[in-house]
Structures are given as structure tokens and as C-alpha cells.
Design an enzyme around this catalytic site. Structure first.
Site, PDB file in Angstrom:
ATOM      1  N   LYS A  54     -25.353  -9.047 -28.052  1.00  0.00           N
ATOM      2  CA  LYS A  54     -26.403  -8.950 -27.040  1.00  0.00           C
ATOM      3  C   LYS A  54     -27.577  -8.135 -27.561  1.00  0.00           C
ATOM      4  CE  LYS A  54     -23.317  -9.636 -23.138  1.00  0.00           C
ATOM      5  NZ  LYS A  54     -22.596  -9.033 -22.014  1.00  0.00           N
ATOM      6  N   HIS A  91     -13.011   3.295 -21.700  1.00  0.00           N
ATOM      7  CA  HIS A  91     -12.019   2.579 -20.894  1.00  0.00           C
ATOM      8  C   HIS A  91     -11.790   3.374 -19.624  1.00  0.00           C
ATOM      9  CE1 HIS A  91     -11.014   2.490 -25.212  1.00  0.00           C
ATOM     10  NE2 HIS A  91     -10.882   1.200 -25.041  1.00  0.00           N
TER      11      HIS A  91
END
Length: 104
Positions: A54, A91
Site C-alpha cells: 500500500k 497484535h
């Protein structure tokens, strides 16, 4: 000039995909497989690869196993062969997220 990319992924999605050996081989390098001890680690690396693409702005134009996310001795991730970059992986609960910054 700075370019940024971010990606978030549900860890369970990667966990299910890892049931197929072909997925693991198509997406991860041998070093990444050796490093990753669980689906959470694989998901973070996967998110970093997506964030990198991206930031580059090309979309998925290559096999993901040609991009390698490694970790230095203190555990900080980096993109193998891309010097002017920074990677952060996190995470929490069901998700893994990664941000990549590239500069010239």
C-alpha cells in the site's frame, strides 16, 4: 517524500489459511516461517507485507513471498532489502495491524 501504508487483519483468517501448506509457501519465506510460532505472528507479517504494498502504491503486483519481513536482535521488524523504511506490527485480541513508512 514520505509514503505510508497500513493494514489490519483478523488473526483467525490467517489461522484458517495456514491449514493449507500452499498458502504458507506462497505468502511466507523460510525465514518468516521459522520465526513465526503462531497465527498471531504470521498475521502480523502478512499485515506488514500488505502495508508495504500500500505504501508503494502498486497493489499486489508480486508474490507475497518475494517480500520478506525480518526482525532485528531486539525484535523490531524490518523489510529485507528496503533500507529507507520503518515497520511497526502490533497484535490485540482478534487482530494484527502493521504500518509501513517509506522515504526517499
Amino acid at each position: 517524500m514520505f509514503k505510508t501504508g497500513i493494514d489490519i487483519i483478523r488473526i483467525a483468517r490467517i489461522e484458517k489459511s495456514l491449514e493449507k501448506d500452499s498458502f504458507k509457501k506462497a505468502v511466507f519465506t523460510e525465514s518468516e516461517i521459522a520465526y513465526s510460532k503462531n497465527a498471531q505472528s504470521f498475521a502480523g507479517i502478512f499485515a506488514a507485507k500488505e502495508a508495504y504494498l500500500k505504501a508503494v502504491g502498486t497493489g499486489i503486483n508480486c508474490r507475497l513471498n518475494t517480500i520478506e519481513i525480518l526482525h532485528n536482535s531486539s525484535g523490531k521488524p524490518y523489510i529485507n532489502g528496503v533500507e529507507k523504511s520503518d515497520v511497526s506490527i502490533s497484535h490485540d485480541g482478534e487482530y494484527a495491524v502493521a504500518v509501513v513508512i517509506l522515504w526517499e
